[in-house]
Design an enzyme around this catalytic site. Structure first.
Site, PDB file in Angstrom:
ATOM      1  N   HIS A 176       1.234  -1.566  -3.043  1.00 24.80           N
ATOM      2  CA  HIS A 176       1.537  -0.806  -1.766  1.00 24.80           C
ATOM      3  C   HIS A 176       2.679  -0.968  -1.181  1.00 24.80           C
ATOM      4  O   HIS A 176       3.583  -2.089  -1.361  1.00 24.80           O
ATOM      5  CB  HIS A 176       0.835  -1.086  -0.652  1.00 24.80           C
ATOM      6  N   ASP A 194     -10.878   1.308  -5.070  1.00 24.50           N
ATOM      7  CA  ASP A 194      -9.042   1.339  -4.615  1.00 24.50           C
ATOM      8  C   ASP A 194      -8.801   0.566  -3.445  1.00 24.50           C
ATOM      9  O   ASP A 194      -9.298  -0.899  -3.933  1.00 24.50           O
ATOM     10  CB  ASP A 194      -9.216   3.124  -3.282  1.00 24.50           C
ATOM     11  N   SER A 195      -7.932   0.627  -2.836  1.00 18.84           N
ATOM     12  CA  SER A 195      -7.438  -0.664  -1.838  1.00 18.84           C
ATOM     13  C   SER A 195      -8.768  -0.611  -1.290  1.00 18.84           C
ATOM     14  O   SER A 195      -8.046  -2.013  -0.887  1.00 18.84           O
ATOM     15  CB  SER A 195      -6.673   0.182  -0.901  1.00 18.84           C
TER      16      SER A 195
END
Length: 184
Positions: free
Chosen positions: A57, A100-101
């Protein structure tokens, strides 16, 4: 709905018809052409193993508390088929699932195309795009959504390190996703 079951069903329903170009017989020429192209990749391509590696990110887009809440190590696995076409460019189809995150499973079914430079028997690089269907628990409750993203790779023979950029705004997107692909 069980995520593992929906991922398997989602991928199987879309990949199995590719084994034969007879599944491409429609009343629309552009659909037939695209379907036959994907079917050709499936039938003439080599097998690929996909290994998701990292989701970075970009720090300018998120507060530190948000960054700390994300999982950036991306465990997962995928399978695909790909080939270098007559122009020397890479094209492939794939199904991959990864964390995923937020530590939820995210499936991804897609087509990728990269314009390559360098000899495929050694070190070479590519830049292109991927068009895909994915689903996420935090977006439409796992309803499949389409997308198109840029991709780039550095390759040595049948091994590649790939990245894609997910655009966004403040507090969303702005992600570099890294994965590897091993052809065999």
């Amino acid at each position: 709905m069980n995520i593992k079951h929906s991922t398997l069903t989602f991928g199987t329903a879309l990949l199995l018809p590719l084994a034969t170009s007879a599944a491409c017989d429609t009343d629309y020429a552009w659909i037939d052409k695209s379907c036959n192209h994907v079917s050709d990749i499936w039938n003439s391509g080599k097998q690929d193993l996909y290994l998701p590696l990292w989701t970075h990110h970009l720090r300018f887009a998120y507060d530190q508390d948000k960054i700390d809440s994300f999982r950036e190590f991306t465990w997962g696995l995928g399978y695909g088929r790909s080939r270098y076409n007559a122009a020397g460019n890479w094209e492939g189809i794939y199904l991959m699932a990864f964390s995923d995150s937020h530590s939820n499973v995210q499936p991804m079914l897609g087509y990728g195309h990269q314009w390559m430079t360098g000899p495929t028997s050694g070190l070479h690089a590519g830049i292109g795009y991927t068009a895909f269907l994915t689903s996420r628990a935090d977006i439409y409750k796992n309803f499949p959504i389409p997308g198109i993203l840029p991709i780039a790779s550095v390759n040595y023979r049948q091994y590649s390190l790939n990245t894609s950029y997910v655009p966004g705004g403040r507090g969303n997107g702005n992600i570099l996703f890294f994965w590897s692909r091993l052809g065999f």
